[in-house]
Scaffold this motif. Structure first.
Motif, PDB file in Angstrom:
ATOM      1  N   ALA A  25      73.443  69.922  54.429  1.00 38.84           N
ATOM      2  CA  ALA A  25      73.497  71.320  54.007  1.00 38.84           C
ATOM      3  C   ALA A  25      74.843  72.015  54.168  1.00 38.84           C
ATOM      4  CB  ALA A  25      72.433  72.118  54.751  1.00 38.84           C
ATOM      5  N   ASN A  26      75.765  71.448  54.925  1.00 39.33           N
ATOM      6  CA  ASN A  26      77.087  72.069  55.123  1.00 39.33           C
ATOM      7  C   ASN A  26      76.996  73.509  55.620  1.00 39.33           C
ATOM      8  OD1 ASN A  26      78.503  69.754  54.321  1.00 39.33           O
ATOM      9  ND2 ASN A  26      78.379  70.329  52.177  1.00 39.33           N
ATOM     10  N   ILE A  27      76.127  73.746  56.622  1.00 42.62           N
ATOM     11  CA  ILE A  27      76.029  75.104  57.167  1.00 42.62           C
ATOM     12  C   ILE A  27      76.418  75.185  58.641  1.00 42.62           C
ATOM     13  CG2 ILE A  27      74.298  75.897  55.519  1.00 42.62           C
ATOM     14  CD1 ILE A  27      72.197  75.526  57.724  1.00 42.62           C
ATOM     15  N   PHE A  28      76.363  74.061  59.365  1.00 42.16           N
ATOM     16  CA  PHE A  28      76.647  74.090  60.792  1.00 42.16           C
ATOM     17  C   PHE A  28      78.108  73.792  61.086  1.00 42.16           C
ATOM     18  CE2 PHE A  28      72.077  72.978  60.874  1.00 42.16           C
ATOM     19  CZ  PHE A  28      71.627  74.043  61.626  1.00 42.16           C
ATOM     20  N   ARG A  29      78.629  74.507  62.065  1.00 44.52           N
ATOM     21  CA  ARG A  29      79.971  74.206  62.567  1.00 44.52           C
ATOM     22  C   ARG A  29      79.886  73.107  63.622  1.00 44.52           C
ATOM     23  NH1 ARG A  29      84.305  78.664  64.664  1.00 44.52           N
ATOM     24  NH2 ARG A  29      86.051  77.230  64.826  1.00 44.52           N
ATOM     25  N   ALA A  30      78.777  73.116  64.387  1.00 42.92           N
ATOM     26  CA  ALA A  30      78.557  72.094  65.414  1.00 42.92           C
ATOM     27  C   ALA A  30      77.066  71.969  65.684  1.00 42.92           C
ATOM     28  CB  ALA A  30      79.282  72.456  66.701  1.00 42.92           C
ATOM     29  N   VAL A  31      76.649  70.774  66.140  1.00 44.53           N
ATOM     30  CA  VAL A  31      75.265  70.548  66.539  1.00 44.53           C
ATOM     31  C   VAL A  31      75.246  69.792  67.864  1.00 44.53           C
ATOM     32  CG1 VAL A  31      74.327  70.558  64.194  1.00 44.53           C
ATOM     33  CG2 VAL A  31      75.061  68.406  65.197  1.00 44.53           C
ATOM     34  N   ALA A  32      74.217  70.049  68.647  1.00 41.04           N
ATOM     35  CA  ALA A  32      73.978  69.311  69.887  1.00 41.04           C
ATOM     36  C   ALA A  32      72.562  68.749  69.782  1.00 41.04           C
ATOM     37  CB  ALA A  32      74.100  70.225  71.095  1.00 41.04           C
ATOM     38  N   THR A  33      72.458  67.427  69.840  1.00 40.20           N
ATOM     39  CA  THR A  33      71.158  66.793  69.661  1.00 40.20           C
ATOM     40  C   THR A  33      70.841  65.886  70.836  1.00 40.20           C
ATOM     41  OG1 THR A  33      72.163  65.015  68.371  1.00 40.20           O
ATOM     42  CG2 THR A  33      71.318  66.891  67.139  1.00 40.20           C
ATOM     43  N   CYS A  34      69.566  65.801  71.173  1.00 41.98           N
ATOM     44  CA  CYS A  34      69.131  65.011  72.315  1.00 41.98           C
ATOM     45  C   CYS A  34      67.902  64.186  71.933  1.00 41.98           C
ATOM     46  CB  CYS A  34      68.801  65.944  73.466  1.00 41.98           C
ATOM     47  SG  CYS A  34      68.291  65.083  74.960  1.00 41.98           S
ATOM     48  N   ALA A  35      67.972  62.908  72.202  1.00 39.93           N
ATOM     49  CA  ALA A  35      66.844  61.981  72.064  1.00 39.93           C
ATOM     50  C   ALA A  35      66.582  61.479  70.651  1.00 39.93           C
ATOM     51  CB  ALA A  35      65.570  62.555  72.675  1.00 39.93           C
ATOM     52  N   THR A  36      67.356  61.857  69.680  1.00 41.96           N
ATOM     53  CA  THR A  36      67.238  61.275  68.345  1.00 41.96           C
ATOM     54  C   THR A  36      68.618  61.256  67.685  1.00 41.96           C
ATOM     55  OG1 THR A  36      64.999  62.132  68.074  1.00 41.96           O
ATOM     56  CG2 THR A  36      66.102  61.380  66.099  1.00 41.96           C
ATOM     57  N   PRO A  37      69.223  60.085  67.539  1.00 43.61           N
ATOM     58  CA  PRO A  37      70.519  60.006  66.857  1.00 43.61           C
ATOM     59  C   PRO A  37      70.345  60.119  65.344  1.00 43.61           C
ATOM     60  CG  PRO A  37      69.789  57.829  67.485  1.00 43.61           C
ATOM     61  CD  PRO A  37      68.767  58.797  68.019  1.00 43.61           C
ATOM     62  N   ILE A  38      71.430  60.058  64.627  1.00 39.49           N
ATOM     63  CA  ILE A  38      71.355  60.061  63.167  1.00 39.49           C
ATOM     64  C   ILE A  38      70.579  58.829  62.729  1.00 39.49           C
ATOM     65  CG2 ILE A  38      72.697  59.851  61.039  1.00 39.49           C
ATOM     66  CD1 ILE A  38      74.887  61.475  62.401  1.00 39.49           C
ATOM     67  N   ILE A  39      69.634  59.022  61.826  1.00 45.87           N
ATOM     68  CA  ILE A  39      68.764  57.955  61.359  1.00 45.87           C
ATOM     69  C   ILE A  39      69.451  57.206  60.224  1.00 45.87           C
ATOM     70  CG2 ILE A  39      66.532  57.494  60.260  1.00 45.87           C
ATOM     71  CD1 ILE A  39      65.553  60.063  61.750  1.00 45.87           C
ATOM     72  N   VAL A  40      69.319  55.883  60.245  1.00 48.68           N
ATOM     73  CA  VAL A  40      69.904  55.051  59.195  1.00 48.68           C
ATOM     74  C   VAL A  40      69.392  55.536  57.842  1.00 48.68           C
ATOM     75  CG1 VAL A  40      70.010  52.719  58.233  1.00 48.68           C
ATOM     76  CG2 VAL A  40      70.152  53.056  60.704  1.00 48.68           C
ATOM     77  N   GLY A  41      70.325  55.742  56.925  1.00 54.75           N
ATOM     78  CA  GLY A  41      69.979  56.247  55.607  1.00 54.75           C
ATOM     79  C   GLY A  41      70.146  57.751  55.480  1.00 54.75           C
ATOM     80  N   GLN A  42      70.396  58.422  56.601  1.00 60.78           N
ATOM     81  CA  GLN A  42      70.589  59.877  56.583  1.00 60.78           C
ATOM     82  C   GLN A  42      71.972  60.257  57.097  1.00 60.78           C
ATOM     83  OE1 GLN A  42      67.333  61.719  58.670  1.00 60.78           O
ATOM     84  NE2 GLN A  42      65.860  61.069  57.163  1.00 60.78           N
ATOM     85  N   GLU A  43      72.909  59.319  57.009  1.00 58.58           N
ATOM     86  CA  GLU A  43      74.261  59.572  57.477  1.00 58.58           C
ATOM     87  C   GLU A  43      74.962  60.590  56.574  1.00 58.58           C
ATOM     88  OE1 GLU A  43      73.137  56.566  56.502  1.00 58.58           O
ATOM     89  OE2 GLU A  43      73.316  55.182  58.184  1.00 58.58           O
ATOM     90  N   PRO A  44      75.986  61.263  57.106  1.00 64.01           N
ATOM     91  CA  PRO A  44      76.772  62.167  56.266  1.00 64.01           C
ATOM     92  C   PRO A  44      77.413  61.407  55.096  1.00 64.01           C
ATOM     93  CG  PRO A  44      77.298  62.476  58.579  1.00 64.01           C
ATOM     94  CD  PRO A  44      76.431  61.257  58.494  1.00 64.01           C
ATOM     95  N   THR A  45      77.589  62.100  54.002  1.00 65.92           N
ATOM     96  CA  THR A  45      78.235  61.532  52.824  1.00 65.92           C
ATOM     97  C   THR A  45      79.688  62.001  52.781  1.00 65.92           C
ATOM     98  OG1 THR A  45      77.727  63.409  51.396  1.00 65.92           O
ATOM     99  CG2 THR A  45      76.029  61.683  51.587  1.00 65.92           C
ATOM    100  N   PRO A  46      80.488  61.454  51.884  1.00 65.43           N
ATOM    101  CA  PRO A  46      81.877  61.938  51.760  1.00 65.43           C
ATOM    102  C   PRO A  46      81.960  63.423  51.415  1.00 65.43           C
ATOM    103  CG  PRO A  46      81.642  59.822  50.669  1.00 65.43           C
ATOM    104  CD  PRO A  46      80.254  60.260  51.061  1.00 65.43           C
ATOM    105  N   ASP A  47      80.886  63.995  50.851  1.00 67.92           N
ATOM    106  CA  ASP A  47      80.878  65.417  50.501  1.00 67.92           C
ATOM    107  C   ASP A  47      80.522  66.325  51.674  1.00 67.92           C
ATOM    108  OD1 ASP A  47      81.485  64.781  47.845  1.00 67.92           O
ATOM    109  OD2 ASP A  47      79.363  64.569  47.339  1.00 67.92           O
TER     110      ASP A  47
END
Length: 96
Positions: A25-47
């Motif tokens: 969505a390109n709306i966050f400046r930063a995120v803090a996440t706990c107990a779930t990393p980025i899921i395979v297939g949902q990685e950031p794109t070049p955009d």
């Protein structure tokens, strides 16, 4: 609202959805996440705009392995755990 300073924090499933939103969505400046990393297939794109990330994961977490592999839901579906012990996802388990 200052649209240049939007931050997100999430835990478990909230962490998973926060990672997805941050990558798409390109709306966050930063995120803090706990107990779930980025899921395979949902990685950031070049955009995807750069987002600062603070990730907390457990080295011995059997449900969401830090080095990848099956997630808890995949393992549970294969074993029938959710159906037998928690009483939900019965249809999803039986169709798999």
């Amino acid at each position: 609202m200052d649209m240049d300073r939007i931050y997100g924090i999430g835990y478990s499933n909230g962490s998973g959805i926060l990672n997805k939103i941050a990558a798409e969505a390109n709306i966050f400046r930063a995120v803090a996440t706990c107990a779930t990393p980025i899921i395979v297939g949902q990685e950031p794109t070049p955009d995807t705009q750069p987002v600062s990330v603070y990730q907390i994961s457990g080295m011995a977490d059997p449900l969401i392995p830090i080095r990848g592999g099956r997630t808890w839901i995949e393992s549970a579906k294969r074993s029938g755990f959710l159906c037998q012990n928690l009483g939900f996802f019965k249809a999803a388990v039986s169709r798999s």
